[in-house]
Design a protein around this motif. Structure first.
Motif, short mmCIF file in Angstrom:
data_model
loop_
_atom_site.label_atom_id
_atom_site.label_comp_id
_atom_site.label_asym_id
_atom_site.label_seq_id
_atom_site.Cartn_x
_atom_site.Cartn_y
_atom_site.Cartn_z
N GLU A 1 0.83 -1.20 0.00
CA GLU A 1 0.00 0.00 0.00
C GLU A 1 0.87 1.25 0.00
O GLU A 1 0.60 2.21 -0.73
N THR B 1 1.00 4.02 -2.93
CA THR B 1 0.75 5.42 -2.58
C THR B 1 1.87 6.32 -3.08
O THR B 1 1.61 7.38 -3.66
N HIS C 1 1.72 9.20 -6.04
CA HIS C 1 2.15 10.58 -5.77
C HIS C 1 2.96 11.12 -6.96
O HIS C 1 2.81 12.27 -7.34
#
Length: 172
Positions: A127, A131, A135
């Protein structure tokens, strides 16, 4: 010629974007009576503001008669309404209603809740990796979307919705 960076090919980026689209369309897209084109049209109006039926048809990549029918259906459901075009008294602009915005907000919340459930099922390190990757990737993906929209409207000889909205605003 395929470009690569440290052994990662452009094909990996293409495959990743394709898989993300499949995840979105098959597993996260809202299953509603509206259908995909209606949802996309509502979203376009919500983001870009009022637009002519012809401009919406180009954005949705469908013919004007089909978009006219779609707009009429959305009007009957009170999700859109037509307003006078301040730049051309003979024409009308389609605009999303508060009910249409509320529907879009509900759908977005539902998609994000389902995505959060999917992410929660991942191991923590995956995760975090996803993430961090998003970004970096999200601004690039947004630019690809903008460039694709500009290219499509230039190819079809129509003005982008945001330009037609600006023109309408300048005519007031």
């Amino acid at each position: 010629m395929e470009q690569s960076y440290r052994g990662v090919s452009r094909e990996n980026a293409i495959e990743g974007l394709e898989e993300a689209a499949i995840l979105m369309v098959r597993h996260l897209a809202v299953r509603s009576a509206l259908g995909l084109t209606a949802n996309l049209t509502l979203g376009t109006l919500n983001r870009e503001g009022p637009a002519r039926v012809t401009t919406l048809a180009v954005a949705a990549n469908i013919g004007q008669p089909a978009m006219t029918e779609l707009v009429q259906r959305l009007e009957r459901q009170s999700l859109v309404t037509r307003v006078d075009d301040p730049g051309d008294g003979r024409a009308a602009l389609v605009t999303v209603t508060n009910a249409g915005r509320a529907l879009l907000d509900d759908q977005r919340r539902d998609r994000r809740d389902r995505m959060a459930e999917m992410l929660a099922a991942l191991p923590a390190d995956e995760e975090v990796t996803l993430t961090l990757a998003m970004h970096v990737a999200l601004p690039i993906i947004r630019r690809l979307i903008d460039d694709a929209q500009k290219s499509r409207t230039q190819t079809n000889g129509d003005t982008p919705i945001s330009q037609s909205r600006t023109s309408a605003r300048n005519c007031r």
